[in-house]
Enzyme design. Structure first.
Site, PDB file in Angstrom:
ATOM      1  N   HIS A  26       0.564  -1.243  -0.029  1.00  0.00           N
ATOM      2  CA  HIS A  26      -0.048   0.009   0.117  1.00  0.00           C
ATOM      3  C   HIS A  26       0.871   1.300  -0.036  1.00  0.00           C
ATOM      4  CE1 HIS A  26      -3.607   2.407   1.171  1.00  0.00           C
ATOM      5  NE2 HIS A  26      -2.593   3.122   1.505  1.00  0.00           N
ATOM      6  N   GLU A  27       1.744   1.250   0.897  1.00  0.00           N
ATOM      7  CA  GLU A  27       2.577   2.475   1.000  1.00  0.00           C
ATOM      8  C   GLU A  27       3.445   2.561  -0.223  1.00  0.00           C
ATOM      9  OE1 GLU A  27       1.705   4.716   3.132  1.00  0.00           O
ATOM     10  OE2 GLU A  27       0.419   3.482   4.034  1.00  0.00           O
ATOM     11  N   HIS A  30       1.864   4.312  -3.104  1.00  0.00           N
ATOM     12  CA  HIS A  30       1.891   5.706  -3.082  1.00  0.00           C
ATOM     13  C   HIS A  30       3.112   6.422  -3.392  1.00  0.00           C
ATOM     14  CE1 HIS A  30      -2.210   6.028  -1.211  1.00  0.00           C
ATOM     15  NE2 HIS A  30      -2.001   5.441  -0.117  1.00  0.00           N
TER      16      HIS A  30
END
Length: 233
Positions: A26-27, A30
């Site tokens: 997820h990170e 980003h």
């Protein structure tokens, strides 16, 4: 089961592994997308990596196990460095939750393949349980993170998406009240009476979410006993 934990104690190894995968991807999504759009902030901070140690937050991970809610370290993003700040800002915010959806879909596909090969039928009961529990949490937690992060309350990704969609005047007003939104968010998470009517229903329908996505895959891969690996749930 330990009474202070949100999940069964015996399932913690599977949950830890799933959280490492889910939070890291997820990170990374980003950070990587922001870097590709011209913002080196996350890159210079060492966040464009799949190394879990730079993404996981100790307190956020512990709280997820205890109260069912947690977080990873937020990725620093400077939208002013994007060529098209609003459009690219939406993409950078959205790819995090979408990465969790992708993991869940790949998990469902993996369950289909395991069932089709017949390996699960010949495996020992212990192996069946291990595969079942890991696949359950891999799909459930990533679907949950996908849906949860799209809620338009700060500091979630859904709020950042809304910020880039609304007119500038509206965004400025939203920025003035962002601290109240975060307070409301924390109250919802930690006050049982509020949580009962907000977040808990999302947890309660976890198996329905499974079935919805599984049936979508059945249309492509033909009927399959998706519940075979999850009989213990």
């Amino acid at each position: 089961m330990a009474d202070f934990l949100w999940y069964p104690l015996q399932d913690l190894p599977f949950i830890f592994l799933v959280l490492i995968i889910a939070f890291t991807v997820h990170e990374f999504a980003h950070a990587f997308s922001a870097y590709k759009f011209g913002d080196r902030t996350a890159y210079d901070a060492g966040r464009v990596t799949l190394n879990p140690r730079v993404h996981l937050d100790v307190l956020g991970t512990i709280l997820l196990l205890v109260v069912g809610f947690g977080w990873a370290k937020p990725v620093p993003v400077n939208r002013g460095r994007f060529k098209y700040p609003r459009l690219m800002g939406i993409v950078v915010s959205a790819v995090g939750p979408l990465s969790n959806l992708l993991i869940a879909i790949l998990g469902i596909l993996a369950v289909y393949i395991v069932n089709q090969t017949g390996y699960i039928d010949s495996a020992s009961h212990g192996v069946q349980q291990a595969i079942g529990h890991f696949s359950y949490y891999l799909i459930f937690l990533n679907l949950l993170l996908f849906l949860f992060n799209l809620i338009p309350i700060p500091p979630l990704d859904g709020y950042r998406i809304i910020q880039d969609l609304v007119p500038l005047k509206v965004r400025l007003k939203m920025d003035q009240h962002v601290q109240w939104g975060m307070i409301i968010f924390l109250l919802i998470v930690f006050i049982p009476a509020l949580r009962q009517h907000t977040l808990d229903p999302l947890f309660a329908y976890r198996y329905d979410i499974f079935i919805y996505f599984a049936r979508k895959f059945e249309l492509i891969f033909n009927a399959v006993n998706w519940g075979k690996l999850w009989v213990d749930f």
